[in-house]
Design a protein around this motif. Structure first.
Motif, PDB file in Angstrom:
ATOM      1  N   ILE A   1       0.842  -1.191   0.000  1.00  0.00           N
ATOM      2  CA  ILE A   1       0.000   0.000   0.000  1.00  0.00           C
ATOM      3  C   ILE A   1       0.877   1.241   0.000  1.00  0.00           C
ATOM      4  CG2 ILE A   1      -0.202   0.108   2.529  1.00  0.00           C
ATOM      5  CD1 ILE A   1      -3.091   1.142   2.088  1.00  0.00           C
ATOM      6  N   ASP A   2       0.441   2.229  -0.738  1.00  0.00           N
ATOM      7  CA  ASP A   2       1.117   3.522  -0.810  1.00  0.00           C
ATOM      8  C   ASP A   2       1.089   4.165   0.581  1.00  0.00           C
ATOM      9  OD1 ASP A   2       2.040   6.039  -1.540  1.00  0.00           O
ATOM     10  OD2 ASP A   2       0.075   6.682  -2.240  1.00  0.00           O
ATOM     11  N   VAL A   3       2.244   4.464   1.129  1.00  0.00           N
ATOM     12  CA  VAL A   3       2.298   4.936   2.516  1.00  0.00           C
ATOM     13  C   VAL A   3       1.713   6.336   2.695  1.00  0.00           C
ATOM     14  CG1 VAL A   3       4.265   3.483   3.084  1.00  0.00           C
ATOM     15  CG2 VAL A   3       4.658   5.798   2.229  1.00  0.00           C
ATOM     16  N   ASP A   4       1.706   7.120   1.640  1.00  0.00           N
ATOM     17  CA  ASP A   4       1.216   8.495   1.763  1.00  0.00           C
ATOM     18  C   ASP A   4      -0.198   8.687   1.229  1.00  0.00           C
ATOM     19  OD1 ASP A   4       3.640   9.378   2.852  1.00  0.00           O
ATOM     20  OD2 ASP A   4       4.507   9.562   0.844  1.00  0.00           O
ATOM     21  N   ASN A   5      -0.716   7.671   0.526  1.00  0.00           N
ATOM     22  CA  ASN A   5      -2.032   7.810  -0.112  1.00  0.00           C
ATOM     23  C   ASN A   5      -2.111   9.096  -0.926  1.00  0.00           C
ATOM     24  OD1 ASN A   5      -3.412   5.463   0.428  1.00  0.00           O
ATOM     25  ND2 ASN A   5      -4.088   6.157   2.442  1.00  0.00           N
ATOM     26  N   THR A   6      -1.101   9.374  -1.694  1.00  0.00           N
ATOM     27  CA  THR A   6      -1.046  10.589  -2.497  1.00  0.00           C
ATOM     28  C   THR A   6      -1.116  10.206  -3.970  1.00  0.00           C
ATOM     29  OG1 THR A   6       1.358  10.436  -2.491  1.00  0.00           O
ATOM     30  CG2 THR A   6       0.353  11.822  -0.810  1.00  0.00           C
ATOM     31  N   PRO A   7      -1.479  11.123  -4.870  1.00  0.00           N
ATOM     32  CA  PRO A   7      -1.803  12.521  -4.580  1.00  0.00           C
ATOM     33  C   PRO A   7      -3.287  12.754  -4.352  1.00  0.00           C
ATOM     34  CG  PRO A   7      -1.650  12.229  -6.932  1.00  0.00           C
ATOM     35  CD  PRO A   7      -1.376  10.881  -6.325  1.00  0.00           C
ATOM     36  N   ASN A   8      -4.103  11.686  -4.428  1.00  0.00           N
ATOM     37  CA  ASN A   8      -5.550  11.898  -4.443  1.00  0.00           C
ATOM     38  C   ASN A   8      -6.279  11.378  -3.214  1.00  0.00           C
ATOM     39  OD1 ASN A   8      -5.717  12.962  -7.237  1.00  0.00           O
ATOM     40  ND2 ASN A   8      -4.846  10.955  -7.689  1.00  0.00           N
ATOM     41  N   GLY A   9      -5.585  10.743  -2.311  1.00  0.00           N
ATOM     42  CA  GLY A   9      -6.231  10.280  -1.092  1.00  0.00           C
ATOM     43  C   GLY A   9      -6.918   8.943  -1.242  1.00  0.00           C
ATOM     44  N   GLY A  10      -6.287   7.878  -0.745  1.00  0.00           N
ATOM     45  CA  GLY A  10      -6.880   6.552  -0.833  1.00  0.00           C
ATOM     46  C   GLY A  10      -8.021   6.371   0.158  1.00  0.00           C
ATOM     47  N   LEU A  11      -8.943   5.479  -0.169  1.00  0.00           N
ATOM     48  CA  LEU A  11     -10.081   5.195   0.693  1.00  0.00           C
ATOM     49  C   LEU A  11      -9.868   3.933   1.519  1.00  0.00           C
ATOM     50  CD1 LEU A  11     -12.898   5.894  -1.930  1.00  0.00           C
ATOM     51  CD2 LEU A  11     -12.106   7.426  -0.113  1.00  0.00           C
ATOM     52  N   LEU A  12      -8.821   3.176   1.195  1.00  0.00           N
ATOM     53  CA  LEU A  12      -8.534   1.936   1.902  1.00  0.00           C
ATOM     54  C   LEU A  12      -7.297   2.128   2.763  1.00  0.00           C
ATOM     55  CD1 LEU A  12      -9.034  -0.570  -1.063  1.00  0.00           C
ATOM     56  CD2 LEU A  12     -10.656  -0.045   0.760  1.00  0.00           C
ATOM     57  N   ASP A  13      -7.405   1.794   4.038  1.00  0.00           N
ATOM     58  CA  ASP A  13      -6.233   1.911   4.904  1.00  0.00           C
ATOM     59  C   ASP A  13      -5.465   0.594   4.932  1.00  0.00           C
ATOM     60  OD1 ASP A  13      -7.727   0.199   6.508  1.00  0.00           O
ATOM     61  OD2 ASP A  13      -8.297   1.774   7.929  1.00  0.00           O
ATOM     62  N   GLU A  14      -4.416   0.555   5.704  1.00  0.00           N
ATOM     63  CA  GLU A  14      -3.542  -0.614   5.750  1.00  0.00           C
ATOM     64  C   GLU A  14      -4.294  -1.858   6.196  1.00  0.00           C
ATOM     65  OE1 GLU A  14       0.366  -1.979   8.301  1.00  0.00           O
ATOM     66  OE2 GLU A  14       0.273   0.081   7.540  1.00  0.00           O
ATOM     67  N   ALA A  15      -5.155  -1.733   7.193  1.00  0.00           N
ATOM     68  CA  ALA A  15      -5.906  -2.890   7.694  1.00  0.00           C
ATOM     69  C   ALA A  15      -6.828  -3.457   6.623  1.00  0.00           C
ATOM     70  CB  ALA A  15      -6.702  -2.490   8.933  1.00  0.00           C
ATOM     71  N   ALA A  16      -7.495  -2.576   5.881  1.00  0.00           N
ATOM     72  CA  ALA A  16      -8.416  -3.034   4.842  1.00  0.00           C
ATOM     73  C   ALA A  16      -7.679  -3.756   3.723  1.00  0.00           C
ATOM     74  CB  ALA A  16      -9.189  -1.841   4.277  1.00  0.00           C
ATOM     75  N   VAL A  17      -6.534  -3.208   3.323  1.00  0.00           N
ATOM     76  CA  VAL A  17      -5.754  -3.824   2.254  1.00  0.00           C
ATOM     77  C   VAL A  17      -5.195  -5.166   2.701  1.00  0.00           C
ATOM     78  CG1 VAL A  17      -3.659  -3.583   0.891  1.00  0.00           C
ATOM     79  CG2 VAL A  17      -5.220  -1.641   1.125  1.00  0.00           C
ATOM     80  N   THR A  18      -4.715  -5.241   3.922  1.00  0.00           N
ATOM     81  CA  THR A  18      -4.154  -6.481   4.440  1.00  0.00           C
ATOM     82  C   THR A  18      -5.184  -7.609   4.415  1.00  0.00           C
ATOM     83  OG1 THR A  18      -2.680  -5.228   5.892  1.00  0.00           O
ATOM     84  CG2 THR A  18      -3.033  -7.542   6.441  1.00  0.00           C
ATOM     85  N   ALA A  19      -6.438  -7.278   4.649  1.00  0.00           N
ATOM     86  CA  ALA A  19      -7.502  -8.293   4.712  1.00  0.00           C
ATOM     87  C   ALA A  19      -7.681  -9.028   3.388  1.00  0.00           C
ATOM     88  CB  ALA A  19      -8.810  -7.645   5.132  1.00  0.00           C
ATOM     89  N   PHE A  20      -7.253  -8.425   2.277  1.00  0.00           N
ATOM     90  CA  PHE A  20      -7.415  -9.072   0.980  1.00  0.00           C
ATOM     91  C   PHE A  20      -6.394 -10.175   0.731  1.00  0.00           C
ATOM     92  CE2 PHE A  20      -9.434  -4.925   0.009  1.00  0.00           C
ATOM     93  CZ  PHE A  20     -10.683  -5.407  -0.357  1.00  0.00           C
ATOM     94  N   ALA A  21      -5.323 -10.213   1.507  1.00  0.00           N
ATOM     95  CA  ALA A  21      -4.228 -11.140   1.234  1.00  0.00           C
ATOM     96  C   ALA A  21      -4.672 -12.596   1.259  1.00  0.00           C
ATOM     97  CB  ALA A  21      -3.088 -10.916   2.234  1.00  0.00           C
ATOM     98  N   ASN A  22      -5.316 -13.020   2.330  1.00  0.00           N
ATOM     99  CA  ASN A  22      -5.724 -14.420   2.429  1.00  0.00           C
ATOM    100  C   ASN A  22      -6.824 -14.761   1.434  1.00  0.00           C
ATOM    101  OD1 ASN A  22      -3.893 -15.073   4.460  1.00  0.00           O
ATOM    102  ND2 ASN A  22      -5.306 -14.469   6.091  1.00  0.00           N
ATOM    103  N   GLN A  23      -7.697 -13.794   1.163  1.00  0.00           N
ATOM    104  CA  GLN A  23      -8.776 -14.051   0.210  1.00  0.00           C
ATOM    105  C   GLN A  23      -8.226 -14.285  -1.195  1.00  0.00           C
ATOM    106  OE1 GLN A  23     -10.809 -10.335   1.560  1.00  0.00           O
ATOM    107  NE2 GLN A  23     -12.655 -11.577   1.418  1.00  0.00           N
ATOM    108  N   ILE A  24      -7.280 -13.460  -1.615  1.00  0.00           N
ATOM    109  CA  ILE A  24      -6.717 -13.623  -2.954  1.00  0.00           C
ATOM    110  C   ILE A  24      -5.842 -14.872  -3.011  1.00  0.00           C
ATOM    111  CG2 ILE A  24      -4.586 -12.268  -2.739  1.00  0.00           C
ATOM    112  CD1 ILE A  24      -7.097 -11.958  -5.613  1.00  0.00           C
ATOM    113  N   GLN A  25      -5.185 -15.220  -1.907  1.00  0.00           N
ATOM    114  CA  GLN A  25      -4.391 -16.441  -1.857  1.00  0.00           C
ATOM    115  C   GLN A  25      -5.269 -17.674  -2.079  1.00  0.00           C
ATOM    116  OE1 GLN A  25      -1.100 -17.252  -1.578  1.00  0.00           O
ATOM    117  NE2 GLN A  25      -1.726 -19.401  -1.650  1.00  0.00           N
TER     118      GLN A  25
END
Length: 670
Positions: free
Chosen positions: A162-186
Motif C-alpha cells: 500500500i502507498d504509505v502516503d495515499n497521495t496525490p488523491n487520497g486513498g479510501l482503503l487503509d492498511e488494515a483493509a488492504v491487508t484483509a485481501f491477502a488471504n482471500q486472494i491467496q
C-alpha cells in the motif's frame, strides 16, 4: 445519502457483465441466403472486420475511439437511410500529428527486454518499503509517477503493498483493509492458475509471488490495471498489478469488497496471460506483436471470465451494464456493442469503454457453454486456447530464444475450437469458422435461447447472480431506418424483413459485411380443452374459452368475426373469450420480432328445445361424442331434449303431485 454514480471506466480491469431477460422460448433458424436474397422475419447485418489498425490512427494524430473512418462499411440494406451518430465522424480530416503525439506513440513501440526469470531470489519482509513507479498513470500530468509502498501482507503466492502516503488523491482503503485481501486472494490462486496457467516466466524478482500494489489512481472510476513495462522499470523489478485504493462508485466512498477482489483477479489474469503468451514484450512494433501473439479483446474475455471462475461475478455486472445500455441508446438503439478487434486496440472513452466489458464477459460464458461437451472445452477452453499453439520465439532485440510461448488471439481461438471438434467440417462441428462463431454469439446475445447455438448458457453457466433482465437489446429497424454503414468489431444491426424475404445490395455492402436471415418459430396459441369433431367443437352457450401460449414476452391477439388478427389488429387477450353463438376464434402471438401463424378454433353452440313444446333438436356431437345426432325426440315419451332434460321434467311433476313428501321421506330414512 448521495446518489450513487456508476463506475464509468474500470479499464482493463474491472469486470463487466451482463445479461439476460427471461430466455426467449421461441426457436430460431437462420438463412445464409443466396444471390443476396435472405428469408425470414429479421435480417441481421454484421460488420465482421476485426483488423482495426490502432497505429494508423495513433501515428496520424487521430483519436481511435471517435474516428472510425476506416472501420465503417456500407451495409447494403435496401433503402437504408438511418445513419448512426458516430458515423458523422467518418471522413473527418485528422489534425497534423504533433511532436508530443509522435513522441508518445514512439514510447509504445520501443524495444522491450526479454522477461525471463531473473535469479535474484528476492525475499520481502513485512513493513519493508520500496520506491515504485507506474509508467501508465492514466491522465496524470506526473506520469510516470513514483511513490513509496509498504509491504503489509505476505502469503505463499502473493505480496500486498500500500502507498504509505495515499497521495496525490487520497486513498479510501487503509492498511488494515488492504491487508484483509491477502488471504482471500491467496485462496483463489489454485483456481486461476488451473484455468490460465501461472506467471513464473515473468517472476522478475524471483520471489515466487505476485505483488498487488494499492495506491490512489488519478481517476476514481478506474479499478486497476496491469502494464508489462512496469515489471521492468528500474525502480520496480517486480511482477506487479496496480489496484486503485480510491476506486469509488460515488467519489469518496469505497467500492465493495467483492468488487475489489474481482478487480484483483481480473488484473492477475492479465499478468498470467502476459507470461503465457509473451504479450507485447518483444522488440516487435506495437501493432505487429499483438497481431501475432496477443489480441487484447480475447485477453479481456479471459480476464472477465476469471471473475466468474473465482465466484466473483455477482455484483460486478451491475457496474458495466448501464454503460452497455447507454451505448446502444446513444447510437439510436440500432446496433449491438462492438467487441472483437485485433492487436492492441481497446476502447478507452465514452460508454463503449465500459459497455464492451459486458460483451467480453458474455462471449467467454458463451464459449464455455458451447464447448462443454468437447474435450478441452467448458471452463477449460481458456487454457486450451492458450496452449494450442506453443512455439519458441526469437527476441529480435537480443537474438535470444524464448521457449514455449502460447498465443491468445484469433488464430489460437480458431485452432483450439477446430482441434476439439467444435469448429470445422467434422460431423460434430457446430460452426465452420470464426465469422460464424461471432455471428452465432451475436444472435445468442440478442435472443438468449434456453439451449442450442443461440443460448448463452444456463443461468448457472452465465453466473448465478448475473441478472440479464435489464440488459438492452437493439431495436428492430425498418429498412429505411437501418444504418447505411456499420463499424467493425462484429457490430450487428437488425432489420425487419417484410413479406418473408429481402434482397440486399451486395455491391453497396462492404467486404466484411455478413448477412443472415432469421426466422422466429413461435409455439403459437392453444385453446384450453379444444377437441373438435368434424372441424368444430360443440359447447354450451356462454362457455368461456381460455387461450394460452408458451412463447415468452409476447402479446396475444384474437378475433371472433372471421378476420385474421395481426400485429396491431384484433383484441388483446386479457381473459377467457365467451362463446355465446357459433363462432371461430382466431389468435396469434406477436412481439417486436414477428408474429406466429394464425390459430383457428371453431365452436358450435348447442341448440336448446323450445319450452313446453316437447319438440326440439340437438346439435351434432359434443367434444366427447356423447350426444346422439338426430331430432332428439325420445321415443315413447314425446318429451323433447336430452335425457337429462327428460328426467328433470318428470321429477318436477312428481314433486308437485306429492307435495315434496318423497324428498322428506328420503331424508327421514337416512
Amino acid at each position: 445519502m448521495k446518489k450513487k454514480r456508476i463506475l464509468a471506466v474500470f479499464i482493463s480491469l474491472l469486470l463487466c457483465l451482463a445479461t439476460a431477460s427471461p430466455a426467449f422460448a421461441q426457436t430460431i433458424t437462420v438463412d445464409e441466403g443466396k444471390d443476396g436474397v435472405y428469408s425470414g422475419d429479421i435480417l441481421m447485418t454484421q460488420n465482421m472486420r476485426t483488423d482495426f489498425d490502432y497505429l494508423t490512427y495513433y501515428f496520424n494524430g487521430k483519436n481511435p475511439d471517435t474516428d472510425f473512418n476506416d472501420n465503417w462499411e456500407g451495409t447494403g440494406i435496401p433503402g437504408a437511410k438511418g445513419i448512426r451518430r458516430l458515423s458523422k465522424e467518418a471522413g473527418k480530416q485528422a489534425d497534423e500529428p504533433t511532436a508530443a503525439t509522435l513522441e508518445n506513440s514512439q514510447k509504445l513501440i520501443e524495444p522491450e527486454n526479454d522477461r525471463t526469470v531473473k535469479n535474484t531470489g528476492k525475499a520481502y519482509t513485512l513493513g519493508e518499503e520500496l520506491t515504485l513507479t507506474t509508467t501508465s498513470y492514466s491522465g496524470h500530468k506526473d506520469s510516470p509517477y513514483k511513490f513509496t509502498a509498504k509491504c503489509v501482507a505476505i502469503t505463499e503466492n502473493c505480496t500486498v503493498w500500500i502507498d504509505v502516503d495515499n497521495t496525490p488523491n487520497g486513498g479510501l482503503l487503509d492498511e488494515a483493509a488492504v491487508t484483509a485481501f491477502a488471504n482471500q486472494i491467496q485462496d483463489l490462486y489454485p483456481i486461476i492458475t488451473e484455468a490460465f496457467g501461472d506467471s513464473t516466466r515473468i517472476d522478475v524478482d524471483s520471489d515466487g509471488k505476485v505483488a498487488f500494489v494499492f495506491y490512489p489512481l488519478y481517476e476514481f472510476t478506474m479499478g486497476g490495471f496491469f502494464y508489462p513495462n512496469d515489471l521492468e522499470e528500474d525502480s520496480n523489478k517486480m511482477d506487479m498489478v496496480h489496484i486503485n485504493s480510491r476506486a469509488s462508485e460515488d467519489e469518496g466512498e469505497s467500492i465493495s469488497q467483492e468488487l475489489i477482489l474481482g478487480t484483483m483477479v481480473h488484473e492477475w489474469q492479465h499478468l498470467i496471460n502476459n507470461a503465457q503468451s509473451g504479450g507485447f514484450q518483444f522488440g516487435i512494433d506495437f501493432d505487429t506483436q499483438y497481431t501475432t501473439r496477443d489480441a487484447i479483446w480475447l485477453d479481456e474475455t479471459f480476464a472477465q471470465n476469471s471473475v466468474y471462475l473465482c465466484g466473483l461475478s455477482g455484483k460486478i455486472p451491475t457496474v458495466q451494464m448501464p454503460k452497455y445500455n447507454a451505448y446502444i441508446e446513444e447510437n439510436d438503439g440500432s446496433t449491438t456493442v462492438p467487441f472483437a478487434f485485433s492487436g492492441a486496440y481497446i476502447p478507452r472513452t465514452g460508454n463503449l469503454s465500459g459497455g464492451v466489458y459486458v460483451n467480453w464477459y458474455l462471449f467467454g460464458r458463451y464459449l464455455s457453454s458451447q464447448t462443454k461437451d468437447y474435450p478441452g472445452g467448458g471452463d477449460a477452453i481458456f487454457k486450451t486456447i492458450l496452449n494450442v499453439i506453443r512455439e519458441d520465439v526469437v527476441n529480435p532485440d537480443t537474438g535470444e530464444t524464448v521457449k514455449n510461448l502460447g498465443m491468445c488471439n484469433n488464430q489460437s481461438l480458431t485452432e483450439a475450437l477446430t482441434q476439439i471438434g467444435y469448429m470445422g467440417t467434422g460431423e460434430n462441428a457446430k460452426v465452420k469458422d470464426l465469422n460464424e462463431l461471432l455471428s452465432n454469439y451475436n444472435v445468442a446475445a440478442f435472443f438468449r435461447q434456453d439451449s442450442g447455438l443461440y443460448s448463452l448458457g444456463t443461468q448457472e453457466e452465465i453466473g448465478k447472480n448475473v441478472d440479464l433482465s435489464s440488459l438492452s437489446r437493439p431495436e428492430i429497424k425498418t429498412a429505411e431506418e437501418a444504418p447505411q454503414k456499420l463499424p467493425g468489431g462484429s457490430t450487428a444491426t437488425f432489420t425487419k424483413i417484410e413479406n418473408g424475404s429481402i434482397t440486399v445490395d451486395e455491391a453497396a455492402a462492404g467486404e466484411h459485411i455478413r448477412h443472415l436471415g432469421i426466422t422466429i418459430n413461435y409455439d403459437g396459441v392453444t385453446a384450453e380443452g379444444y377437441s373438435p369433431v368434424d372441424g368444430a367443437m360443440t359447447v354450451d352457450k356462454g362457455t368461456p374459452v381460455a387461450l394460452s401460449t408458451t412463447d415468452t414476452d409476447v402479446t396475444l391477439r384474437y378475433t371472433t368475426d372471421g378476420s385474421d388478427p395481426a400485429a396491431e389488429t384484433g383484441t388483446v387477450y386479457e381473459g377467457p373469450v365467451t362463446v355465446d353463438q357459433d363462432m371461430t376464434i382466431k389468435a396469434i402471438v406477436t412481439d417486436a420480432y414477428g408474429t406466429s401463424d394464425v390459430a383457428a378454433f371453431n365452436y358450435k353452440v348447442k341448440t336448446e328445445a323450445p319450452a313446453g313444446t316437447g319438440e326440439g333438436t340437438t346439435t351434432d356431437k359434443n367434444a366427447d361424442g356423447a350426444n346422439p345426432t338426430g331430432s332428439g325426440k325420445n321415443a315413447g315419451t314425446g318429451i323433447a331434449g336430452t335425457q337429462t332434460q327428460t328426467i328433470l321434467a318428470a321429477a318436477a311433476l312428481l314433486l308437485l303431485a306429492t307435495g315434496g313428501c318423497i324428498l322428506i321421506r328420503k331424508r327421514v330414512k337416512k
